[in-house]
Design a protein around this motif. Structure first.
Motif, PDB file in Angstrom:
ATOM      1  N   THR A 171      10.814   5.558  -1.253  1.00 15.75           N
ATOM      2  CA  THR A 171      10.239   5.993  -2.523  1.00 15.75           C
ATOM      3  C   THR A 171       9.285   4.941  -3.067  1.00 15.75           C
ATOM      4  O   THR A 171       8.191   5.265  -3.551  1.00 15.75           O
ATOM      5  N   VAL A 172       9.671   3.662  -2.966  1.00 17.89           N
ATOM      6  CA  VAL A 172       8.810   2.563  -3.430  1.00 17.89           C
ATOM      7  C   VAL A 172       7.513   2.544  -2.628  1.00 17.89           C
ATOM      8  O   VAL A 172       6.417   2.495  -3.196  1.00 17.89           O
ATOM      9  N   ILE A 173       7.619   2.604  -1.309  1.00 21.72           N
ATOM     10  CA  ILE A 173       6.429   2.566  -0.451  1.00 21.72           C
ATOM     11  C   ILE A 173       5.515   3.752  -0.749  1.00 21.72           C
ATOM     12  O   ILE A 173       4.301   3.585  -0.916  1.00 21.72           O
ATOM     13  N   ASP A 174       6.084   4.952  -0.844  1.00 17.95           N
ATOM     14  CA  ASP A 174       5.277   6.140  -1.127  1.00 17.95           C
ATOM     15  C   ASP A 174       4.557   6.022  -2.468  1.00 17.95           C
ATOM     16  O   ASP A 174       3.375   6.347  -2.582  1.00 17.95           O
ATOM     17  N   ALA A 192       8.805  -4.843 -21.497  1.00 14.59           N
ATOM     18  CA  ALA A 192       7.878  -5.495 -20.572  1.00 14.59           C
ATOM     19  C   ALA A 192       6.873  -4.484 -20.032  1.00 14.59           C
ATOM     20  O   ALA A 192       7.174  -3.305 -19.862  1.00 14.59           O
ATOM     21  N   ALA A 193       5.665  -4.976 -19.774  1.00 13.50           N
ATOM     22  CA  ALA A 193       4.592  -4.126 -19.248  1.00 13.50           C
ATOM     23  C   ALA A 193       4.993  -3.519 -17.901  1.00 13.50           C
ATOM     24  O   ALA A 193       4.665  -2.379 -17.597  1.00 13.50           O
ATOM     25  N   PHE A 194       5.691  -4.282 -17.081  1.00 16.03           N
ATOM     26  CA  PHE A 194       6.230  -3.846 -15.802  1.00 16.03           C
ATOM     27  C   PHE A 194       7.371  -4.783 -15.472  1.00 16.03           C
ATOM     28  O   PHE A 194       7.628  -5.726 -16.215  1.00 16.03           O
ATOM     29  N   ASN A 195       8.074  -4.554 -14.370  1.00 19.88           N
ATOM     30  CA  ASN A 195       9.339  -5.259 -14.149  1.00 19.88           C
ATOM     31  C   ASN A 195       9.357  -6.280 -13.019  1.00 19.88           C
ATOM     32  O   ASN A 195      10.388  -6.483 -12.402  1.00 19.88           O
ATOM     33  N   GLU A 212       1.636  -0.852 -14.521  1.00 21.15           N
ATOM     34  CA  GLU A 212       2.274  -0.206 -15.664  1.00 21.15           C
ATOM     35  C   GLU A 212       2.690   1.231 -15.347  1.00 21.15           C
ATOM     36  O   GLU A 212       3.595   1.771 -15.987  1.00 21.15           O
ATOM     37  N   SER A 213       2.055   1.845 -14.352  1.00 17.90           N
ATOM     38  CA  SER A 213       2.384   3.229 -13.998  1.00 17.90           C
ATOM     39  C   SER A 213       3.552   3.331 -13.014  1.00 17.90           C
ATOM     40  O   SER A 213       4.079   4.423 -12.796  1.00 17.90           O
ATOM     41  N   PHE A 214       3.968   2.211 -12.413  1.00 19.38           N
ATOM     42  CA  PHE A 214       5.084   2.243 -11.470  1.00 19.38           C
ATOM     43  C   PHE A 214       6.362   2.690 -12.173  1.00 19.38           C
ATOM     44  O   PHE A 214       6.648   2.268 -13.301  1.00 19.38           O
ATOM     45  N   THR A 215       7.158   3.496 -11.477  1.00 16.33           N
ATOM     46  CA  THR A 215       8.415   3.976 -12.040  1.00 16.33           C
ATOM     47  C   THR A 215       9.633   3.415 -11.326  1.00 16.33           C
ATOM     48  O   THR A 215      10.751   3.688 -11.730  1.00 16.33           O
ATOM     49  N   PHE A 216       9.445   2.636 -10.270  1.00 21.00           N
ATOM     50  CA  PHE A 216      10.571   2.133  -9.488  1.00 21.00           C
ATOM     51  C   PHE A 216      11.132   0.833 -10.064  1.00 21.00           C
ATOM     52  O   PHE A 216      10.498   0.166 -10.867  1.00 21.00           O
ATOM     53  N   ASP A 217      12.343   0.497  -9.602  1.00 24.29           N
ATOM     54  CA  ASP A 217      12.956  -0.785  -9.919  1.00 24.29           C
ATOM     55  C   ASP A 217      13.627  -1.320  -8.650  1.00 24.29           C
ATOM     56  O   ASP A 217      13.473  -0.729  -7.572  1.00 24.29           O
ATOM     57  N   ALA A 218      14.379  -2.383  -8.771  1.00 24.70           N
ATOM     58  CA  ALA A 218      14.985  -3.036  -7.609  1.00 24.70           C
ATOM     59  C   ALA A 218      16.001  -2.148  -6.905  1.00 24.70           C
ATOM     60  O   ALA A 218      16.329  -2.379  -5.741  1.00 24.70           O
ATOM     61  N   VAL A 256       3.767   3.224  -4.152  1.00 27.17           N
ATOM     62  CA  VAL A 256       2.738   2.174  -4.101  1.00 27.17           C
ATOM     63  C   VAL A 256       1.494   2.691  -3.387  1.00 27.17           C
ATOM     64  O   VAL A 256       0.375   2.513  -3.883  1.00 27.17           O
ATOM     65  N   LEU A 257       1.661   3.340  -2.253  1.00 27.62           N
ATOM     66  CA  LEU A 257       0.507   3.888  -1.530  1.00 27.62           C
ATOM     67  C   LEU A 257      -0.251   4.888  -2.399  1.00 27.62           C
ATOM     68  O   LEU A 257      -1.484   4.865  -2.459  1.00 27.62           O
ATOM     69  N   GLN A 258       0.492   5.748  -3.081  1.00 25.41           N
ATOM     70  CA  GLN A 258      -0.134   6.776  -3.918  1.00 25.41           C
ATOM     71  C   GLN A 258      -0.868   6.159  -5.101  1.00 25.41           C
ATOM     72  O   GLN A 258      -2.011   6.492  -5.372  1.00 25.41           O
ATOM     73  N   LYS A 259      -0.233   5.212  -5.799  1.00 25.81           N
ATOM     74  CA  LYS A 259      -0.843   4.617  -6.996  1.00 25.81           C
ATOM     75  C   LYS A 259      -2.061   3.758  -6.657  1.00 25.81           C
ATOM     76  O   LYS A 259      -2.979   3.636  -7.458  1.00 25.81           O
ATOM     77  N   PHE A 260      -2.059   3.163  -5.454  1.00 23.35           N
ATOM     78  CA  PHE A 260      -3.220   2.379  -5.024  1.00 23.35           C
ATOM     79  C   PHE A 260      -4.267   3.247  -4.325  1.00 23.35           C
ATOM     80  O   PHE A 260      -5.316   2.753  -3.928  1.00 23.35           O
ATOM     81  N   GLY A 261      -3.997   4.534  -4.172  1.00 23.12           N
ATOM     82  CA  GLY A 261      -4.957   5.444  -3.552  1.00 23.12           C
ATOM     83  C   GLY A 261      -5.210   5.134  -2.090  1.00 23.12           C
ATOM     84  O   GLY A 261      -6.320   5.348  -1.592  1.00 23.12           O
ATOM     85  N   GLN A 262      -4.178   4.649  -1.405  1.00 21.42           N
ATOM     86  CA  GLN A 262      -4.328   4.284   0.002  1.00 21.42           C
ATOM     87  C   GLN A 262      -3.875   5.435   0.905  1.00 21.42           C
ATOM     88  O   GLN A 262      -2.849   6.067   0.651  1.00 21.42           O
TER      89      GLN A 262
END
Length: 155
Positions: free
Chosen positions: A119-122, A50-53, A107-113, A124-130
């Motif tokens: 770690t998820v929040i950090d 899958a492209a992402f999960n 597609e660049s996310f590395t986290f799962d459930a 997401v903020l980093q990948k969205f450049g926020q």
């Protein structure tokens, strides 16, 4: 008779316009939430590559001056709805254009459930450049296996 013609014409116009959030360029291998009336064992379709999960991704970041950055992605059996609303930069992107922006990030996310919430929040903020100068961040994700997770942080 004129009222009927008006209703038919209006209905046709509404159908033709569609929903601006609708996207038809979601990758074929992106997980799709299936009809919830099916048995619980078949609520989602998942492929090994899958492209992402996840099937749903909602992000809401609140900044000072009542500004926010919001992402909404839902990929269901009847179609995908995608929207990015950035009040900080005064822009709204939706449908296929929003998908073009989001898919590489997803597609660049590395986290799962099972990943630690911080770690998820950090990530997401980093990948969205926020920036980290937010008041609050809320992330709601429905993973491909049906697991729903909520991630929250306030400063």
């Amino acid at each position: 008779m004129k009222k009927l013609a008006f209703l038919v014409a209006t209905s046709a116009l509404l159908v033709a316009c569609g929903d601006k959030d609708e996207a038809n360029n979601v990758p074929d291998n992106a997980p799709v939430e299936q009809n919830q009336k099916q048995s619980t064992s078949n609520t989602t379709t998942t492929t090994v590559d899958a492209a992402f999960n996840f099937t749903h991704f909602d992000l809401d970041i609140e900044y000072v001056d009542n500004k926010s950055y919001e992402v909404s992605y839902e990929n269901e059996a009847n179609g995908a709805e995608v929207k990015i609303e950035d009040e900080v930069n005064n822009s709204v992107v939706q449908g296929n254009e929003a998908t073009n922006t989001l898919i590489p990030i997803f597609e660049s996310f590395t986290f799962d459930a099972n990943t630690d919430p911080d770690t998820v929040i950090d990530e997401v903020l980093q990948k969205f450049g926020q920036p980290n100068n937010f008041i609050s961040v809320e992330i709601d994700i429905q993973f491909a296996d049906g697991t729903k997770k909520e991630y929250r942080r306030t400063q």
